[in-house]
Design a protein around this motif. Sequence first.
Motif: not given
Length: 216
Positions: A43-47, A106-107, A153-166
Motif C-alpha cells: 500500500v503506497l500513498a503519494l502525497y 500487487a501494489i 459554507e466553505k469547504y475543500v474537495v480533494y480529487h484523488a485516484q487509486s490504482v491497483l497494479y499487478c
Amino acid sequence: MKNQFLYVAVLSCFVLFSCSDSELVENWKNPEIDSFQAQKVLVLALYNDKENRSVFEKRLVNELIAKGVNALNSDAFFMDYEADRPYTEEDLEALETQLLLEGYDAILVSKVLGAEDKVTLVQSYRNLSRSFEDFGSDYYSSQDLYTQEDQIEKYVVYHAQSVLYCICPEKERQVIWRASIDVTKLDSDKKAIKEYIKMLLWTLEEQNLLISSSKF
C-alpha cells in the motif's frame, strides 16, 4: 455489456454513498480480469504531507488486513529509502524486482491529484429537497437568503485516484483497476481519509479485487 455493468456499479455506489462525503467519479477495471486476490500487496500513498500519508497507509492496511488481505504499508518495504526519492526509472525497475523477490504481487497506489475550494449556500441547498405548494410558504422558508453571508459554507474537495497494479512475473506492471474519488473535507483531514478509504474498499469489494466479496 461492459458499459452497462459500469453504469450499474456507479449507480449503486451513488445510492449507497449519496449522503457521504465521498463520490466515485471513475471506476475502470481491466476487462481481461474477472477477479484478483493478491498474495501480498504493498500500500503506497503519494502525497506531500508525510503525516497524513502515514495515517492513510496505516489505516488502509489495517482495514485490508481485517478483510483477510495480506497488506503492508510502504515503510515495510522502503524503510530508510525515503530520503533517496525521487527515483529514476531504473531505480523503480530494481525496486519492483526486489518486491517480487520478497513475495509481493500487487501494489495499490493512491494519490491526491488536486484540491479546490467550494462554496455553497446552505439554506438554498436544503430547500432543493423541499416542495412548496404556494408562494407564501416558499418565500417564508427562503427569506434567509437575504442574509446569505451567514449561510455560506466553505469547504475543500480533494480529487484523488487509486490504482491497483499487478507485478506478477509474467505481466509487467499491468493495471488491474483504477478509480477516481472526490472527497469533501468539511472539518478535518482525518475524516477525509476515512471517507476516502471507505469508498475505496467498497469499490474494490464490488469489483472482486483484493477483497473477496464471497467471504464477507
